[in-house]
Scaffold this motif. Sequence first.
Motif, mmCIF file in Angstrom:
data_model
loop_
_atom_site.group_PDB
_atom_site.id
_atom_site.type_symbol
_atom_site.label_atom_id
_atom_site.label_comp_id
_atom_site.label_asym_id
_atom_site.label_seq_id
_atom_site.Cartn_x
_atom_site.Cartn_y
_atom_site.Cartn_z
ATOM 1 N N ASN A 66 0.784 -0.985 -0.072
ATOM 2 C CA ASN A 66 -0.163 0.070 -0.639
ATOM 3 C C ASN A 66 0.726 1.169 0.096
ATOM 4 O OD1 ASN A 66 -2.767 -1.099 0.002
ATOM 5 N ND2 ASN A 66 -1.218 -2.484 2.044
ATOM 6 N N LYS A 67 1.174 1.456 -1.129
ATOM 7 C CA LYS A 67 1.986 2.587 -1.450
ATOM 8 C C LYS A 67 1.620 3.919 -1.103
ATOM 9 C CE LYS A 67 5.602 0.558 -4.669
ATOM 10 N NZ LYS A 67 5.060 -1.253 -4.418
ATOM 11 N N ASP A 68 0.061 4.485 -1.161
ATOM 12 C CA ASP A 68 -0.428 5.907 -1.019
ATOM 13 C C ASP A 68 -0.487 5.929 0.775
ATOM 14 O OD1 ASP A 68 0.283 6.551 -3.456
ATOM 15 O OD2 ASP A 68 -2.492 5.659 -3.689
ATOM 16 N N GLY A 69 -0.470 4.824 0.838
ATOM 17 C CA GLY A 69 -0.421 4.527 2.661
ATOM 18 C C GLY A 69 -1.854 3.420 3.425
ATOM 19 N N GLU A 70 -1.084 2.741 3.736
ATOM 20 C CA GLU A 70 -2.076 1.029 4.218
ATOM 21 C C GLU A 70 -3.078 2.033 6.024
ATOM 22 O OE1 GLU A 70 -1.374 -2.675 5.719
ATOM 23 O OE2 GLU A 70 0.038 -2.291 4.375
#
Length: 79
Positions: A66-70
Amino acid sequence: VKYSGLSGPAVAAHIHGPADMGANADPVIPLKKLKSPIKGSATLTDAQAADLEAGKYYVNVHTAKNKDGEIRGQIEKAM
C-alpha cells in the motif's frame, strides 16, 4: 505512534497536513524510525503549531503493498 497488523513492514511514514479529518494533504514531516512505536520530535513553525492544536495533522504509514498509505491516524490533543 503505535501500529500493528499491517500487510508488511512499514517502508515510509510521514506527518501530513494541514487537513481536516478525512481530507488529504502533502507530507510535512518524514518519520525516520519506522518500527512501532515511532518516537521522535520536530520543530514547528507558529502556523504549523496552530494547525496541530486544531487537529489538522495526521500520520500516514506506508507499506510495499500500500504505497499510498496503509494506515492513517489523525493527531489529536490528549485529554
